[in-house]
Scaffold this motif. Structure first.
Motif, PDB file in Angstrom:
ATOM      1  N   THR A  29       0.858  -1.177   0.000  1.00 39.75           N
ATOM      2  CA  THR A  29       0.000   0.000   0.000  1.00 39.75           C
ATOM      3  C   THR A  29       0.893   1.224   0.000  1.00 39.75           C
ATOM      4  N   GLU A  30       0.410   2.260  -0.605  1.00 41.73           N
ATOM      5  CA  GLU A  30       1.196   3.484  -0.634  1.00 41.73           C
ATOM      6  C   GLU A  30       1.228   4.078   0.757  1.00 41.73           C
ATOM      7  N   LYS A  31       2.441   4.358   1.219  1.00 37.40           N
ATOM      8  CA  LYS A  31       2.591   4.905   2.567  1.00 37.40           C
ATOM      9  C   LYS A  31       2.436   6.410   2.519  1.00 37.40           C
ATOM     10  N   GLU A  32       1.752   6.907   3.472  1.00 41.52           N
ATOM     11  CA  GLU A  32       1.599   8.343   3.586  1.00 41.52           C
ATOM     12  C   GLU A  32       2.871   8.904   4.210  1.00 41.52           C
ATOM     13  N   PRO A  33       3.303  10.072   3.787  1.00 43.38           N
ATOM     14  CA  PRO A  33       4.529  10.627   4.380  1.00 43.38           C
ATOM     15  C   PRO A  33       4.326  10.856   5.873  1.00 43.38           C
ATOM     16  N   LYS A  34       5.356  10.528   6.614  1.00 43.96           N
ATOM     17  CA  LYS A  34       5.278  10.695   8.066  1.00 43.96           C
ATOM     18  C   LYS A  34       5.323  12.178   8.405  1.00 43.96           C
ATOM     19  N   ILE A  35       4.511  12.532   9.314  1.00 45.03           N
ATOM     20  CA  ILE A  35       4.486  13.907   9.777  1.00 45.03           C
ATOM     21  C   ILE A  35       5.186  13.930  11.122  1.00 45.03           C
TER      22      ILE A  35
END
Length: 163
Positions: A29-35
């Motif tokens: 799954t495409e990982k969301e950029p870590k904030i």
């Protein structure tokens, strides 16, 4: 020795299940950029200000680099011109020496030809050396009337022995 190693490695290998079961791999799954929660969010005004500062800094550094490169280029050109002038002077001196040598050789050859023909060349009269005037003798001083007494050195430590 080698046989023992082979046996040890063969014994330690775990047996893989060779069943015909397929191992299911979960789909990526495409990982969301870590904030990063530690950073506070910047306002658009701050972002604009930081961008302007960054642009100014880059412009200044480019100007500084250009100035330094220009100075280096001038230094290189000065070194080159200096070495070229030195080379020119050396070659000029060498050429002058060669011309002087050629002139002297021509003169010698000409004189030899004149001697062979029988024409005697009158030697140039040598100038008489100039006589230097003799220095005037210093007047004699009369001897001193009384002899000068020079005191003998005194051992200070003997004099200070009683103190």
């Amino acid at each position: 020795m080698v046989k023992k190693r082979v046996q040890i490695f063969e014994e330690q290998e775990p047996e893989l299940e060779t069943d015909n079961e397929e191992i299911e791999v979960p789909p990526k799954t495409e990982k969301e950029p870590k904030i990063d929660k530690r950073r506070r969010k910047r306002t658009p005004e701050e972002i604009e200000r930081l961008k302007n500062q960054l642009a100014k800094g880059r412009a200044k550094s480019q100007a500084t680099r250009a100035k330094l490169n220009q100075m280096k280029k001038l230094d290189r050109e000065e070194k080159i011109t200096k070495s070229e002038t030195e080379l020119y002077e050396k070659l000029k001196n060498k050429k002058d020496k060669q011309e002087d040598k050629n002139n002297l050789l021509e003169e010698i050859a000409q004189l030899k030809m004149e001697l062979k023909k029988g024409n005697k060349v009158a030697p140039e009269p040598e100038p008489e050396p100039k006589k230097q005037p003799e220095p005037e003798p210093e007047p004699k001083r009369p001897p001193p009337s009384a002899p000068i007494n020079i005191p003998k050195p005194v051992n200070i430590y003997k004099l200070m022995k009683g103190f």
